[in-house]
Design an enzyme around this catalytic site. Sequence first.
Site, PDB file in Angstrom:
ATOM      1  N   CYS A   3       0.830  -1.206   0.000  1.00 13.47           N
ATOM      2  CA  CYS A   3       0.000   0.000   0.000  1.00 13.47           C
ATOM      3  C   CYS A   3       0.869   1.262   0.000  1.00 13.47           C
ATOM      4  O   CYS A   3       1.553   1.522  -0.979  1.00 13.47           O
ATOM      5  CB  CYS A   3      -0.970  -0.051   1.183  1.00 13.47           C
ATOM      6  SG  CYS A   3      -2.338   1.118   1.030  1.00 13.47           S
ATOM      7  N   HIS A  23      -3.645  -5.671   0.760  1.00 14.85           N
ATOM      8  CA  HIS A  23      -3.002  -5.984   2.042  1.00 14.85           C
ATOM      9  C   HIS A  23      -3.026  -7.474   2.368  1.00 14.85           C
ATOM     10  O   HIS A  23      -3.973  -7.946   2.996  1.00 14.85           O
ATOM     11  CB  HIS A  23      -3.729  -5.244   3.166  1.00 14.85           C
ATOM     12  CG  HIS A  23      -3.477  -3.769   3.177  1.00 14.85           C
ATOM     13  ND1 HIS A  23      -2.426  -3.207   3.853  1.00 14.85           N
ATOM     14  CD2 HIS A  23      -4.147  -2.755   2.592  1.00 14.85           C
ATOM     15  CE1 HIS A  23      -2.453  -1.894   3.694  1.00 14.85           C
ATOM     16  NE2 HIS A  23      -3.479  -1.589   2.928  1.00 14.85           N
ATOM     17  N   GLU A  65      -1.262  -8.916   4.622  1.00 20.09           N
ATOM     18  CA  GLU A  65      -1.085  -9.087   6.082  1.00 20.09           C
ATOM     19  C   GLU A  65      -2.398  -8.985   6.836  1.00 20.09           C
ATOM     20  O   GLU A  65      -2.479  -9.369   7.998  1.00 20.09           O
ATOM     21  CB  GLU A  65      -0.047  -8.071   6.598  1.00 20.09           C
ATOM     22  CG  GLU A  65      -0.561  -6.668   6.891  1.00 20.09           C
ATOM     23  CD  GLU A  65      -0.833  -5.818   5.648  1.00 20.09           C
ATOM     24  OE1 GLU A  65      -0.753  -6.337   4.516  1.00 20.09           O
ATOM     25  OE2 GLU A  65      -1.152  -4.609   5.821  1.00 20.09           O
TER      26      GLU A  65
END
Lengths: 80, 192
Positions: free
Chosen positions: B56, B166, B168
């Site tokens: 990001c 994302h 994660e």
Amino acid sequence: MKARVFVTLKNGVLDPQGKAIGHALNGLGFGEVGEVRQGKVIDLELAETSAEAARSRIKEMCEKLLANTVIEKYEIDLRN
Amino acid sequence: MVWHADSEIPDVDLIVLPGGFAYGDYLRSGAMAALSNAMRDVIDKAQKGVTVLGICNGFQVLTESRLLPGALMRNAGLKFTCRGVGLEVTETQSVFTRKYDSGQRVTFPVANGEGNYTADDETLDRLEGEGRVVFRYAAGENPNGSARNIAGILNEKRNVLGLMPHPERVCDPLLGGTDGRAMFESLLEGLG
């Protein structure tokens, strides 16, 4: 010496913000408006008296920070 | 964790540039962060082959610092987009994606206002020709107008990956998904 730097998107790079402004202007009755491109104006004050030296330093600033030359171009306007 | 003012990154196997915002995204997203003290050593280490992952805002910093080609512009719809999007893993020959299957469909959240990947046609052709497009938004899922549905790319040496979504945020059932887990398992296996 003062300088004004204009940073705008390169031709051919889509400008969604400019497009939205254009639509809004059309909606307000400004039907004559075609393409709109949006950019940035950056005013600088420099401790420099030589126009030539100032221009070359600002060019370096544009290349290193003020513009992302992958998508943007710039113009330098020197003022006294 | 390394502070932006630190001038040295410790000797690590993996450097992660996380998402979020840096310097208020002034001028352009990632533009100021790319010039921070810490980034000098990140650039140096990346050029020496250390594995770097930018997610990001981290991806924006990597393009601004020219570790990755192209740029991330304002989303085509002008809206900050925050939702899960379908992606296709288009390249598994990388330390980041070796545990995925080629063409595997995954869902990662995106959360950005400037995730519209742009580069000139020559660069895009090159990225595709060299197998450096690692993630693409699945058909009909492109949330931001990114060129050729590109969501994540590698550098030429393939040790630097930048992506807007994302992984994660989906690496544990508690987070609502596990599609991103294989990226970290890939890194553990590849760098371990």
